[in-house]
Scaffold this active site. Structure first.
Site, PDB file in Angstrom:
ATOM      1  CG  HIS A 202      -2.075   0.884   1.182  1.00 33.85           C
ATOM      2  ND1 HIS A 202      -2.269   1.821   0.195  1.00 33.85           N
ATOM      3  CD2 HIS A 202      -3.175   0.986   1.999  1.00 33.85           C
ATOM      4  CE1 HIS A 202      -3.429   2.455   0.396  1.00 33.85           C
ATOM      5  NE2 HIS A 202      -3.998   1.955   1.479  1.00 33.85           N
ATOM      6  CE1 TYR A 207      -4.111   5.375   6.256  1.00 36.34           C
ATOM      7  CE2 TYR A 207      -4.567   4.406   4.110  1.00 36.34           C
ATOM      8  CZ  TYR A 207      -5.009   4.867   5.343  1.00 36.34           C
ATOM      9  OH  TYR A 207      -6.350   4.848   5.651  1.00 36.34           O
ATOM     10  NE  ARG A 364     -17.223   3.369  -3.309  1.00 36.54           N
ATOM     11  CZ  ARG A 364     -17.235   4.601  -3.792  1.00 36.54           C
ATOM     12  NH1 ARG A 364     -17.893   5.540  -3.147  1.00 36.54           N
ATOM     13  NH2 ARG A 364     -16.591   4.902  -4.910  1.00 36.54           N
TER      14      ARG A 364
HETATM   15  C1  LIG Z   1     -15.116   0.272   3.328  1.00 36.19           C
HETATM   16  C2  LIG Z   1     -13.893   0.638   2.519  1.00 36.19           C
HETATM   17  C3  LIG Z   1     -12.641   0.342   3.017  1.00 36.19           C
HETATM   18  C4  LIG Z   1     -11.494   0.621   2.254  1.00 36.19           C
HETATM   19  N1  LIG Z   1     -10.260   0.230   2.711  1.00 36.19           N
HETATM   20  C5  LIG Z   1      -9.186   0.308   1.901  1.00 36.19           C
HETATM   21  C6  LIG Z   1      -7.975  -0.319   2.240  1.00 36.19           C
HETATM   22  O1  LIG Z   1      -7.864  -1.012   3.254  1.00 36.19           O
HETATM   23  N2  LIG Z   1      -6.921  -0.160   1.398  1.00 36.19           N
HETATM   24  C7  LIG Z   1      -7.041   0.568   0.230  1.00 36.19           C
HETATM   25  O2  LIG Z   1      -6.051   0.679  -0.499  1.00 36.19           O
HETATM   26  N3  LIG Z   1      -8.191   1.120  -0.135  1.00 36.19           N
HETATM   27  C8  LIG Z   1      -9.279   0.989   0.645  1.00 36.19           C
HETATM   28  N4  LIG Z   1     -10.482   1.468   0.222  1.00 36.19           N
HETATM   29  C9  LIG Z   1     -10.590   2.022  -1.126  1.00 36.19           C
HETATM   30  C10 LIG Z   1     -11.049   0.921  -2.105  1.00 36.19           C
HETATM   31  O3  LIG Z   1     -10.066  -0.088  -2.239  1.00 36.19           O
HETATM   32  C11 LIG Z   1     -11.325   1.520  -3.497  1.00 36.19           C
HETATM   33  O4  LIG Z   1     -10.129   2.012  -4.025  1.00 36.19           O
HETATM   34  C12 LIG Z   1     -12.355   2.646  -3.450  1.00 36.19           C
HETATM   35  O5  LIG Z   1     -13.472   2.283  -2.677  1.00 36.19           O
HETATM   36  C13 LIG Z   1     -12.827   3.031  -4.852  1.00 36.19           C
HETATM   37  O6  LIG Z   1     -13.369   1.914  -5.515  1.00 36.19           O
HETATM   38  P1  LIG Z   1     -14.983   1.648  -5.580  1.00 36.19           P
HETATM   39  O7  LIG Z   1     -15.578   2.860  -6.226  1.00 36.19           O
HETATM   40  O8  LIG Z   1     -15.092   0.418  -6.434  1.00 36.19           O
HETATM   41  O9  LIG Z   1     -15.449   1.452  -4.198  1.00 36.19           O
HETATM   42  C14 LIG Z   1     -11.620   1.246   0.993  1.00 36.19           C
HETATM   43  C15 LIG Z   1     -12.903   1.586   0.536  1.00 36.19           C
HETATM   44  C16 LIG Z   1     -14.030   1.274   1.262  1.00 36.19           C
HETATM   45  C17 LIG Z   1     -15.389   1.604   0.694  1.00 36.19           C
END
Ligand SMILES: Cc1cc2nc3c(=O)[nH]c(=O)nc-3n(C[C@H](O)[C@H](O)[C@H](O)COP(=O)(O)O)c2cc1C
Length: 409
Positions: A202, A207, A364
């Site tokens: 990551h 971060y 999501r």
């Molecule tokens: C509940 C939640 C937790 C997330 N935790 C992380 C994570 O642990 N590491 C990370 O790189 N991105 C994290 N993200 C970002 C997602 O990996 C993703 O990049 C972001 O939600 C956009 O994609 P989406 O539109 O398909 O949700 C998180 C997103 C959500 C909704």
């Protein structure tokens, strides 16, 4: 004599030979020794459900296996801390202790038993460590000691706080670098022991590693700050050490924030797409197999363009620069890929052999619909393998036999 299990010729989510023309989305993706039967990957998502010093809880097994059961080619588990002080919150999962391995292995084994693949994202939260997990309607804030936090141990690239309500981190010193690099390497070794198929580093979202990359969060005067070469030094050092500690057959992904979404000026320098393209060219030569292109979250004043492809465009620019230079590192797109057509178009190869990205990471939408892969397949007219136990619910696609047409349930 034991009974034979229901037959399932392919892993769930694999296209069946019945569909003649497949969109690229349902063609295999080979990454070192790993072959994914489709190109839809569950993006890492922190679940803040590990309240006992980073150990997984009963939540994780059903959470992760719901995606694998329903055809996700690869599920990448949440940001998992490489050091206790590098957790974003007291509820983060960790791989900083040997005692974390058993819980992880249980989840990995269950995913493998379903015929699917699993990865893990390794993280150090840097100046965003020791926060409280985000809850609806609540402002981000630090977790104090009484809440299980460790505000005095938070380290960062520089002494710049993430935002109001967070602590001012201690600027990392020489000994800290060794600890962080070793933390990533040891966590990766534990991930290998637990049986994970993929490791993702990551280096996004503000971060620790991401905050080193950006000149807006890294104002160090030493060899880890200043020039592009200096700001990327920690990430490259970790990649090199980690790559040589894991099997040569194992894929390594890196997630970056491709831009700070800030206007770059000489007096207020930022991390830009051009920086990401330059970084991507370096990572290609270091054994990184897939660059997972996210963006932002390093600067509270960021301005994200309001269109659905805001991040897919970033992935596409990076991929096209790599391919233009004959480089083969794969590029993953993520962000608002929430329906069949966007998923298809994100990875579709055109007549010239170009695509925006090689894989579609979805966050999501998988939380809304764990059957996303199966539903995308149906929407695109692709017959895919369903879990054999569920065959009676699978949609009838293509030429349907008379017997099936009259099926009564
Ligand atoms: C509940 C939640 C937790 C997330 N935790 C992380 C994570 O642990 N590491 C990370 O790189 N991105 C994290 N993200 C970002 C997602 O990996 C993703 O990049 C972001 O939600 C956009 O994609 P989406 O539109 O398909 O949700 C998180 C997103 C959500 C909704």
């Amino acid at each position: 004599m034991s009974a034979k299990p229901l037959s399932q010729p392919y892993p769930t989510g694999t296209p069946l030979p019945t569909t003649s023309t497949l969109p690229t989305l349902f063609t295999p993706l080979k990454i070192r020794s790993l072959t994914l039967p489709n190109r839809i990957i569950v993006a890492p998502m922190g679940m803040y459900s590990a309240p006992h010093n980073g150990h997984l809880s009963p939540f994780h097994l059903p959470h992760v296996t719901q995606f694998a059961l329903r055809g996700a080619a690869l599920t990448i588990m949440e940001a998992t801390a490489v050091l206790a002080a590098g957790r974003t919150s007291p509820l983060d999962a960790g791989l900083y202790l040997d005692s974390h391995i058993a819980g992880m292995k249980e989840v990995v084994d269950a995913v493998h038993a379903l015929g699917q693949k699993i990865g893990i994202q390794l993280n150090h939260a840097g100046r965003k460590a020791s926060g409280m997990p985000l809850e609806r309607g609540m402002d981000a804030r630090i977790a104090n000691k009484e809440e299980g936090g460790w505000p005095e141990e938070v380290v960062g690239a520089s002494k710049l706080r993430w935002q109001e309500g967070y602590v001012e981190p201690r600027e990392m010193e020489e000994g800290d670098f060794e600890e962080v690099v070793t933390g990533f390497v040891r966590a990766a070794e534990r991930a290998v022991e637990a049986g994970f198929d993929v490791i993702e580093i990551h280096a996004a979202h503000g971060y620790l590693l991401s905050s080193f990359l950006s000149p807006s969060s890294n104002t160090r005067p030493d060899k880890y700050g200043g020039s592009f070469a200096n700001r990327t030094r920690l990430l490259l050092r970790i990649i090199t050490s980690l790559r040589s500690a894991i099997p040569a057959t194992m894929p390594l992904f890196v997630r970056i924030s491709a831009t700070d979404w800030m206007t770059h000026t000489p007096s207020a320098p930022q991390w830009t797409l051009t920086d990401s393209i330059n970084l991507a060219h370096e990572l290609d030569g270091l054994g990184v197999d897939l660059l997972d292109v996210s963006s932002g979250s390093n600067n509270l004043l960021q301005q994200i363009p309001p269109h659905a492809e805001y991040q897919i465009d970033l992935a596409s620019s990076i991929r096209s620069s790599l391919r233009g230079a004959g480089k083969t590192m794969l590029v993953g797109a993520v962000g608002r890929i929430d329906n069949a057509l966007i998923a298809r178009d994100t990875v579709q190869l055109n007549a010239a052999g170009d695509a925006k990205a090689d894989a579609a990471l979805v966050g999501r939408q998988f939380l809304r619909d764990p059957s996303f892969v199966l539903n995308v397949a149906e929407a695109l007219g692709v017959e895919v393998q369903w879990p054999s136990q569920y065959w009676r619910a699978a949609p009838l696609v293509g030429k349907v036999s008379e017997r099936d047409a009259k099926r009564v349930y």
